[in-house]
Design an enzyme around this catalytic site. Structure first.
Site, PDB file in Angstrom:
ATOM      1  N   ARG A  54      38.601  24.911  43.260  1.00 43.77           N
ATOM      2  CA  ARG A  54      38.094  26.248  42.946  1.00 43.77           C
ATOM      3  C   ARG A  54      39.201  27.252  43.177  1.00 43.77           C
ATOM      4  NH1 ARG A  54      32.265  28.244  44.745  1.00 43.77           N
ATOM      5  NH2 ARG A  54      31.990  26.565  46.269  1.00 43.77           N
ATOM      6  N   ASP A  56      40.467  31.329  43.337  1.00 43.08           N
ATOM      7  CA  ASP A  56      39.968  32.692  43.534  1.00 43.08           C
ATOM      8  C   ASP A  56      40.383  33.595  42.370  1.00 43.08           C
ATOM      9  OD1 ASP A  56      38.646  32.398  45.924  1.00 43.08           O
ATOM     10  OD2 ASP A  56      40.427  32.755  47.149  1.00 43.08           O
ATOM     11  N   TYR A 118      49.682  22.566  44.546  1.00 40.76           N
ATOM     12  CA  TYR A 118      49.743  23.994  44.237  1.00 40.76           C
ATOM     13  C   TYR A 118      51.214  24.402  44.196  1.00 40.76           C
ATOM     14  CZ  TYR A 118      44.752  24.766  45.147  1.00 40.76           C
ATOM     15  OH  TYR A 118      43.380  24.763  45.087  1.00 40.76           O
ATOM     16  N   ARG A 211      47.788  30.366  50.219  1.00 40.83           N
ATOM     17  CA  ARG A 211      48.265  31.754  50.256  1.00 40.83           C
ATOM     18  C   ARG A 211      48.564  32.214  51.684  1.00 40.83           C
ATOM     19  NH1 ARG A 211      43.762  34.657  46.841  1.00 40.83           N
ATOM     20  NH2 ARG A 211      44.884  36.516  47.560  1.00 40.83           N
TER      21      ARG A 211
END
Lengths: 265, 265
Positions: A54, A56, A118, A211
């Site tokens: 998922r 953001d 990522y 992040r």
């Protein structure tokens, strides 16, 4: 019923995140995709999609994988190719369906994933980026990449990453142990603009984990913290001790890996 | 008076080309830059800028160089750095000033250039690009890069490129001889999306020359023409025989080279 795996890319800026929201006026990746699938496949109800990771609002994806079930006989490669073309004709330019194929029964894009990658892109020049503007975090002060790499190595392996997780999403009882198998710092040219790329591979990730890791590592690379501080932050299991959450636009969900047997049907 | 060289990047989509237009309501790179320079330097009149390579609407630049004169004593490196920061604070995000420095008296970004490099980016997958959408031409049919390279080699060297020039801008008497020193076909990753890159270096280029060359080479790579057709097109000196003008968004004015003595002041 047959289970399918669909691969798609999207530019995060145009969506309020992956997950469908109760308010249908909010544009989400899942909402847009499910609506397009229902239209192309002439379904009476929206298919229930499950994604690998998922994302953001504002976060991009290169190879997001989505699984869903469809009634009727299994579609062959030619039929899947036609559906991909129809989906791309229907969805906005900021979303691109790359591939669709039959998976084994019960395949879940989320639960069958064995690793996720990522990439976080940083533009580290005194002047702002032009081409990479929508895909990178502009950090004007020169970063010390040796210090960044040194600190990153402390995060390798299995740890409780509670300090690197949005606190509201980690109640005390929730399992926040994850395993990071690779953190690499590379430099890539993006149409001639040099980008620092932080490549993070792991089994699974907590909410905002990449992040917060990037934000913390950048504070080390700017000399605001020492590499050893990362060890202390990990041990404390306290979000307030870690660095800032790096901005969404620099993050891309790059790829996800599954056991080969998921696609032997 | 002192002469300065300014380097800037811009995203073509946001501008109606480089060249200032009579109608001040049309946003151009030159108009935006000259206005910002006048504001930052508190000039009574707009400085007259000259660029290395005029770009059409939609065409991007990575390292465009612009020259202009300013009254008063020569600015030092620190002052130039402050001006660059002020210009970037004032100009839109689609434009980024990278550098400013003193050049030798009479320096012209246009006439002193000894070579110019353009890059043209093609996304050659059946599905549309996501991240590279604004910077590449989407060609869904598989391209034969061997044929493309073979045809490109015919364009190397000094030739009359009248067939590869917007016909309205090449009256019969105008000199349309130019020299291409390099045409390379490379593959680059753009945040994970593979792009075919056609890199063209030459002394100078005619109006739309790179885009007509790319359009023609792509027709060869699609099997619509043979590599040898390129020889016949060159010889004919007739724009109507060449291929289509490839779309603006795939083109980037990449860099320009000057003799070192232009900057020894």
């Amino acid at each position: 019923m047959n289970t399918y795996a669909l691969t798609l890319s999207y530019e995060g800026l145009d969506f309020s995140g992956f997950a469908r929201q109760k308010d249908d006026h909010i544009t989400t990746v899942q909402g847009t995709l499910e609506q397009a699938l229902a239209t192309v496949l002439r379904l009476d109800t929206l298919p229930q999609t499950i994604c690998a990771g998922r994302t953001d609002a504002g976060v991009h994806a290169l190879s997001q994988v989505v699984s869903f079930e469809l009634p009727g006989p299994g579609l062959d490669t030619t039929q899947c190719g036609q559906i991909v073309r129809s989906l791309n004709a229907l969805t906005p330019a900021s979303m691109s369906v790359r591939d669709l194929h039959l998976a084994c029964g019960g395949f879940s894009a989320r639960f069958d994933a064995i690793s996720r990658e990522y990439r976080y892109y940083i533009f580290n020049e005194p002047y702002p980026p032009t081409f990479a503007g929508g895909f990178a975090w502009h950090v004007p002060q020169k970063l010390n990449l040796d210090a960044l790499r040194y600190a990153a190595d402390y995060l390798l392996g299995e740890h409780d990453f509670r300090s690197f997780c949005t606190s509201s999403s980690a109640p005390a009882e929730k399992n926040t142990v994850r395993e990071i198998t690779t953190i690499e710092v590379l430099e890539h040219s993006f149409l001639g603009e040099q980008l620092i790329t932080i490549r993070i591979v792991g089994n699974a990730f907590l909410h905002s984990m990449v992040r917060i890791i990037v934000g913390t590592l950048c504070e080390v690379a700017q000399g605001k913290r020492t590499p050893d501080d990362v060890l202390a932050i990990l041990a404390a299991k306290d979000r307030s001790l870690a660095g800032q959450t790096a901005p969404a636009q620099g993050l891309i969900f790059h790829r996800v890996e599954y056991p080969a047997e998921c696609f032997i049907v």
